[in-house]
Each structure stands twice: as structure tokens, then as C-alpha cells.
Motif scaffolding. Structure first.
Motif, PDB file in Angstrom:
ATOM      1  N   GLU A   1       0.830  -1.202   0.000  1.00 29.94           N
ATOM      2  CA  GLU A   1       0.000   0.000   0.000  1.00 29.94           C
ATOM      3  C   GLU A   1       0.867   1.257   0.000  1.00 29.94           C
ATOM      4  O   GLU A   1       0.599   2.202  -0.745  1.00 29.94           O
ATOM      5  CB  GLU A   1      -0.924  -0.003   1.219  1.00 29.94           C
ATOM      6  CG  GLU A   1      -1.879   1.184   1.254  1.00 29.94           C
ATOM      7  CD  GLU A   1      -2.849   1.109   2.411  1.00 29.94           C
ATOM      8  OE1 GLU A   1      -3.531   2.124   2.668  1.00 29.94           O
ATOM      9  OE2 GLU A   1      -2.938   0.039   3.054  1.00 29.94           O
TER      10      GLU A   1
ATOM     11  N   GLN B   1      -4.268   1.474  -8.535  1.00 26.54           N
ATOM     12  CA  GLN B   1      -4.735   0.098  -8.541  1.00 26.54           C
ATOM     13  C   GLN B   1      -4.843  -0.408  -7.112  1.00 26.54           C
ATOM     14  O   GLN B   1      -4.214   0.118  -6.197  1.00 26.54           O
ATOM     15  CB  GLN B   1      -3.809  -0.810  -9.335  1.00 26.54           C
ATOM     16  CG  GLN B   1      -2.464  -1.071  -8.684  1.00 26.54           C
ATOM     17  CD  GLN B   1      -1.652  -2.094  -9.459  1.00 26.54           C
ATOM     18  OE1 GLN B   1      -1.664  -2.112 -10.684  1.00 26.54           O
ATOM     19  NE2 GLN B   1      -0.929  -2.935  -8.748  1.00 26.54           N
ATOM     20  N   LEU B   2      -5.680  -1.431  -6.939  1.00 26.29           N
ATOM     21  CA  LEU B   2      -5.844  -2.080  -5.652  1.00 26.29           C
ATOM     22  C   LEU B   2      -5.840  -3.586  -5.846  1.00 26.29           C
ATOM     23  O   LEU B   2      -6.364  -4.096  -6.844  1.00 26.29           O
ATOM     24  CB  LEU B   2      -7.169  -1.666  -4.984  1.00 26.29           C
ATOM     25  CG  LEU B   2      -7.277  -0.252  -4.419  1.00 26.29           C
ATOM     26  CD1 LEU B   2      -8.681  -0.039  -3.861  1.00 26.29           C
ATOM     27  CD2 LEU B   2      -6.235   0.002  -3.343  1.00 26.29           C
ATOM     28  N   ARG B   3      -5.281  -4.287  -4.889  1.00 25.09           N
ATOM     29  CA  ARG B   3      -5.301  -5.741  -4.928  1.00 25.09           C
ATOM     30  C   ARG B   3      -6.574  -6.243  -4.256  1.00 25.09           C
ATOM     31  O   ARG B   3      -7.004  -5.710  -3.234  1.00 25.09           O
ATOM     32  CB  ARG B   3      -4.078  -6.305  -4.199  1.00 25.09           C
ATOM     33  CG  ARG B   3      -4.089  -7.830  -4.104  1.00 25.09           C
ATOM     34  CD  ARG B   3      -2.854  -8.342  -3.410  1.00 25.09           C
ATOM     35  NE  ARG B   3      -2.903  -9.803  -3.272  1.00 25.09           N
ATOM     36  CZ  ARG B   3      -1.892 -10.535  -2.816  1.00 25.09           C
ATOM     37  NH1 ARG B   3      -0.770  -9.947  -2.439  1.00 25.09           N
ATOM     38  NH2 ARG B   3      -2.020 -11.842  -2.729  1.00 25.09           N
TER      39      ARG B   3
ATOM     40  N   GLU C   1     -13.300   1.796  -3.290  1.00 21.35           N
ATOM     41  CA  GLU C   1     -12.073   2.170  -2.590  1.00 21.35           C
ATOM     42  C   GLU C   1     -11.075   2.784  -3.561  1.00 21.35           C
ATOM     43  O   GLU C   1     -10.381   3.752  -3.223  1.00 21.35           O
ATOM     44  CB  GLU C   1     -11.459   0.944  -1.913  1.00 21.35           C
ATOM     45  CG  GLU C   1     -12.333   0.337  -0.823  1.00 21.35           C
ATOM     46  CD  GLU C   1     -11.713  -0.909  -0.220  1.00 21.35           C
ATOM     47  OE1 GLU C   1     -10.484  -1.083  -0.375  1.00 21.35           O
ATOM     48  OE2 GLU C   1     -12.441  -1.709   0.399  1.00 21.35           O
ATOM     49  N   LEU C   2     -10.999   2.232  -4.761  1.00 21.07           N
ATOM     50  CA  LEU C   2     -10.104   2.787  -5.779  1.00 21.07           C
ATOM     51  C   LEU C   2     -10.568   4.175  -6.198  1.00 21.07           C
ATOM     52  O   LEU C   2      -9.756   5.103  -6.347  1.00 21.07           O
ATOM     53  CB  LEU C   2     -10.054   1.851  -6.991  1.00 21.07           C
ATOM     54  CG  LEU C   2      -9.165   2.282  -8.163  1.00 21.07           C
ATOM     55  CD1 LEU C   2      -7.721   2.460  -7.714  1.00 21.07           C
ATOM     56  CD2 LEU C   2      -9.249   1.247  -9.291  1.00 21.07           C
TER      57      LEU C   2
ATOM     58  N   HIS D   1       2.638   1.511  -3.367  1.00 19.46           N
ATOM     59  CA  HIS D   1       1.654   1.958  -4.362  1.00 19.46           C
ATOM     60  C   HIS D   1       1.431   3.461  -4.261  1.00 19.46           C
ATOM     61  O   HIS D   1       1.427   4.184  -5.259  1.00 19.46           O
ATOM     62  CB  HIS D   1       0.350   1.203  -4.132  1.00 19.46           C
ATOM     63  CG  HIS D   1      -0.803   1.682  -4.966  1.00 19.46           C
ATOM     64  ND1 HIS D   1      -1.585   2.756  -4.600  1.00 19.46           N
ATOM     65  CD2 HIS D   1      -1.303   1.230  -6.141  1.00 19.46           C
ATOM     66  CE1 HIS D   1      -2.507   2.945  -5.511  1.00 19.46           C
ATOM     67  NE2 HIS D   1      -2.371   2.031  -6.457  1.00 19.46           N
ATOM     68  N   GLU D   2       1.240   3.979  -3.053  1.00 18.62           N
ATOM     69  CA  GLU D   2       0.997   5.399  -2.850  1.00 18.62           C
ATOM     70  C   GLU D   2       2.162   6.234  -3.366  1.00 18.62           C
ATOM     71  O   GLU D   2       1.969   7.250  -4.047  1.00 18.62           O
ATOM     72  CB  GLU D   2       0.761   5.692  -1.368  1.00 18.62           C
ATOM     73  CG  GLU D   2      -0.556   5.152  -0.834  1.00 18.62           C
ATOM     74  CD  GLU D   2      -0.695   5.364   0.661  1.00 18.62           C
ATOM     75  OE1 GLU D   2       0.258   5.915   1.277  1.00 18.62           O
ATOM     76  OE2 GLU D   2      -1.738   4.986   1.228  1.00 18.62           O
TER      77      GLU D   2
ATOM     78  N   SER E   1      -7.435  -1.938 -11.725  1.00 17.20           N
ATOM     79  CA  SER E   1      -6.678  -0.754 -12.147  1.00 17.20           C
ATOM     80  C   SER E   1      -7.596   0.289 -12.771  1.00 17.20           C
ATOM     81  O   SER E   1      -8.628  -0.040 -13.359  1.00 17.20           O
ATOM     82  CB  SER E   1      -5.594  -1.137 -13.165  1.00 17.20           C
ATOM     83  OG  SER E   1      -4.703  -2.088 -12.641  1.00 17.20           O
TER      84      SER E   1
ATOM     85  N   GLU F   1       3.062  -8.370  -5.859  1.00 19.37           N
ATOM     86  CA  GLU F   1       2.193  -7.192  -5.923  1.00 19.37           C
ATOM     87  C   GLU F   1       3.010  -5.930  -6.158  1.00 19.37           C
ATOM     88  O   GLU F   1       2.630  -5.063  -6.950  1.00 19.37           O
ATOM     89  CB  GLU F   1       1.391  -7.071  -4.630  1.00 19.37           C
ATOM     90  CG  GLU F   1       0.391  -5.936  -4.640  1.00 19.37           C
ATOM     91  CD  GLU F   1      -0.493  -5.917  -3.414  1.00 19.37           C
ATOM     92  OE1 GLU F   1      -1.333  -5.003  -3.309  1.00 19.37           O
ATOM     93  OE2 GLU F   1      -0.355  -6.821  -2.548  1.00 19.37           O
TER      94      GLU F   1
ATOM     95  N   ALA G   1     -13.781  -3.453  -4.180  1.00 19.90           N
ATOM     96  CA  ALA G   1     -12.550  -2.695  -4.377  1.00 19.90           C
ATOM     97  C   ALA G   1     -12.743  -1.430  -5.202  1.00 19.90           C
ATOM     98  O   ALA G   1     -12.046  -0.435  -4.983  1.00 19.90           O
ATOM     99  CB  ALA G   1     -11.501  -3.587  -5.051  1.00 19.90           C
TER     100      ALA G   1
ATOM    101  N   VAL H   1      -5.723  -7.713  -9.434  1.00 16.06           N
ATOM    102  CA  VAL H   1      -5.676  -6.273  -9.178  1.00 16.06           C
ATOM    103  C   VAL H   1      -6.735  -5.560 -10.006  1.00 16.06           C
ATOM    104  O   VAL H   1      -7.070  -5.973 -11.115  1.00 16.06           O
ATOM    105  CB  VAL H   1      -4.285  -5.673  -9.491  1.00 16.06           C
ATOM    106  CG1 VAL H   1      -3.229  -6.233  -8.552  1.00 16.06           C
ATOM    107  CG2 VAL H   1      -3.891  -5.917 -10.943  1.00 16.06           C
TER     108      VAL H   1
END
Length: 363
Positions: free
Chosen positions: A87, A144-146, A159-160, A90-91, A132, A336, A156, A130
Motif C-alpha cells: 500500500e 490500482q488495488l489488490r 475504494e479505488l 503503491h501510494e 486498475s 504485488e 474494491a 488487481v
């Protein structure tokens, strides 16, 4: 982005917390991250390749990295990337790309992809899936989020959307994301949507398809075209002739009566695709709901075609061009984290140059 914030690769990666014990550290975390990212962007796929590439480019890397312990071994690179918080990585990564790319406009497509070889049968580890967000005009992954598996895309996507700046954009999602709470979230973010309708919304699907069959497809196409409600395009490529006919309608008071709760719903659209290949003709019809006032059939068609960019320009490139599904990097968080790094490598050359020019002259 605060004024004076360092948006270079190095500046953004400094924000990633070091997961290692604070003693006996031979290599700096920043060096490990930057070496890995620059190697991946140069086409390296395995930890051994990354180590070899870094050894060959040690002099160049030394211009902006400290390298107190020299070039990290492939085992060190692997162990550290297994430990890095995905996380936080990713950020930092998308802070770099998004800040350098500037304001996003046009169509933003959201879709999921499974990294198939990330599955570890011995350790009962499921393959990584994921979700995206792809800015079609900029050819840029916005975030993107897993998720644990494909069915969890529904959870998800909101949240994305929360982490994206999409005001004024048109968000396109396939039928999996055609949910009332997702439509509401998109409207809250100041964007519009085009959401495909399939069997997961059976009553909505039936009502829309019957309306088009009885009240739209039966009308003269010439009249519909004059009102901006019909658009046709023909594509002839590699012996395959595809005709796509787009229809839209904002006459949906009848639909709203039986399907309340769709935030911002303004109209419905249909795409009739006919393909002639090797003497055979096949036809498919897809339907969507949308929230854009005054939508014309031509604009609807452009937006629908743009959505395919996430498949053709991102997922296909990752699978075929960069063989992501063949990658055996899977332990810990490594798969990831590497998936995030590959997102940038999949961008067209023009986009990568733009991001590098916004990198404050570093890497």
C-alpha cells in the motif's frame, strides 16, 4: 500536492517506510527501490536480471544513489521487496506518476486483471488479482488495488475511486461494476459514468433490451442520425470487417419509475457489433446506462471504444509484451509490488518521456 513537494522518483520513494530491522543494514532502502524500478523500466524481469543490469550501470546509478554497500544481490532485492508494504509502495509510486502527468481528462476505464503465475500452490497462495484505473487519453495507470479474487472487484472499485482525482472524467466499467453504490460514488467524485448492463442486473437488462428492440431499432436510422441518436462506423482490418452501430436514448422516465436509486442516471445506450470474417457473420448487442446529459451516439461510441484501451494498451501489453503471467516472482509482497512497477513500463514511450521530464531531473 503541496507547494515545493519533491515529485521526483527519489523524492516520492523516500516516503516508503523501511520494513527491516534498524541495524546491520548494508544497503539503503531507497537504493534498493530505485535500482529495481529503473531496471524494470529497462526491461528486466527477474531478480538476477535486475542485479546484472545494476552492476552494468553502477556508474550511472552512483550519480544519484549512495550505494554504501555497492549493488545489492538478487537475494537481497527479493527479500526486501517481499517485505515492503504494498500500500505504501503503491501510494509513493502513483504519487510520482500522477503528479508528473498532470490533470487527467476524458475517459477513465476501470477493470481487473489476474497475475496468473503469482499463484503458489505449495503455499496455498491464490494468484494476485488487481483492479486498475486507466486514463485512456493519457495512457496512464492512475491507481490500482489488490483484491482477493475477481468477485471482490465490487468492493474494491469504490475504494479505488476514493483515491482518484477524476472530476469531469467519464468512468467506464464492465458489468461487474454496474452497481448502485459504485454509480453513486462516481457522481460524488464529480465524474460521469458509462456502465455496461448484463446478466448481473437481469431485470434492468431485460427492460433496456426490450425498449431498444421495440422503440429504437425499428425507427429509420436516417432520422435517428439527424437527432444524434445513431452513429455507425466500419473497421476493415486483416480480412475482418466489423461494423459497429451505436444508439442512445435519454427518454428514460419509464425506466426510472421501475429502477430508482441509480445516481445521476440520464440515458441508456446500445452497441450492435457485426463481424464478417472468413465468410461468416456474427452479431452481438451490448447495453449500458450512462449519466452524461446530452450524450450523442457518436460520443457514446468514442467512450465505449476508449474503454478497450485498458485491455489493449495495458493488460495485453503486460501479458504479451512483458510476459507478466510468466513471471515467477511470487513470495511475500514481491509479486504485488513488482506489478505496480510494471504498470509504468507498460506506458507508451510518449507517456514515459512526459513522466521522466516531470521527474525534476533525477532518474
Amino acid at each position: 500536492m503541496e507547494k515545493g513537494t519533491d515529485i521526483s522518483l527519489i523524492g516520492c520513494m523516500r516516503k516508503v517506510p523501511d520494513p527491516r530491522a534498524p541495524y546491520n543494514q548494508k544497503h539503503k532502502l531507497l537504493d534498493i527501490i530505485v535500482i529495481t524500478i529503473t531496471a524494470v523500466l529497462s526491461g528486466m524481469d527477474t531478480w538476477n536480471e535486475i542485479e546484472d543490469w545494476a552492476g552494468s550501470n553502477k556508474e550511472w546509478l552512483g550519480q544519484f544513489l549512495e550505494l554504501p554497500g555497492g549493488i545489492p544481490s538478487h537475494d537481497t532485492l527479493n527479500r526486501v521487496f517481499q517485505m515492503i508494504d504494498p500500500e505504501k509502495f503503491h501510494e509513493a509510486f502513483f504519487r510520482w506518476t500522477s503528479a508528473a502527468a498532470g490533470t487527467i481528462s476524458g475517459v477513465v476505464s476501470i477493470d481487473g486483471k489476474t497475475v496468473r503465475r503469482s499463484r503458489d500452490g505449495a503455499g496455498s497462495q491464490r494468484p494476485i488479482h488487481v483492479v486498475s484505473a486507466w486514463a485512456c487519453e493519457s495512457s496512464l495507470v492512475l491507481g490500482q488495488l489488490r483484491v482477493d479474487e475477481k468477485t471482490n472487484e465490487i468492493k474494491a472499485i469504490p475504494e479505488l475511486l476514493d483515491i482518484l482525482c477524476i472530476k469531469g472524467c467519464i468512468v467506464t466499467i464492465d458489468a461487474m461494476g454496474t452497481q448502485k453504490d459504485i454509480a453513486e460514488k462516481i457522481i460524488e467524485k464529480g465524474a460521469g459514468y458509462i456502465l455496461q448492463v448484463k446478466g448481473n442486473q437481469p431485470v434492468l437488462m431485460e427492460d433496456i433490451s426490450l425498449y431498444f428492440e421495440k422503440d429504437v431499432f425499428t425507427k429509420p436510422k436516417k432520422d435517428l442520425r439527424q437527432e444524434g441518436l445513431y452513429h455507425k462506423e466500419i473497421c476493415n482490418d486483416h480480412g475482418r470487417i466489423e461494423t459497429r452501430e451505436y444508439y442512445v436514448s435519454d427518454d428514460i422516465d419509464w425506466l426510472l419509475q421501475g429502477h430508482s436509486g441509480w445516481a445521476g442516471l440520464r440515458g441508456i445506450g446500445a452497441c450492435v457489433a457485426s463481424v464478417i470474417e472468413k465468410g461468416r457473420t456474427t452479431q452481438t448487442i451490448s447495453y449500458s446506462i450512462y449519466s452524461i446529459a446530452g450524450m450523442t451516439a457518436e460520443r457514446y461510441g468514442r467512450s465505449k471504444r476508449a474503454h478497450w484501451g485498458i485491455e489493449n494498451s495495458l493488460h495485453w501489453v503486460l501479458d504479451i509484451g512483458f510476459r507478466e503471467d510468466e513471471s515467477r516472482i511470487r513470495a511475500g509482497n514481491a509479486a504485488e509490488n513488482m506489478n505496480v512497477a510494471r504498470q509504468y513500463r507498460s506506458q507508451p514511450v510518449e507517456t514515459r518521456k512526459k513522466l521522466q521530464n516531470g521527474d525534476c531531473g533525477q532518474t
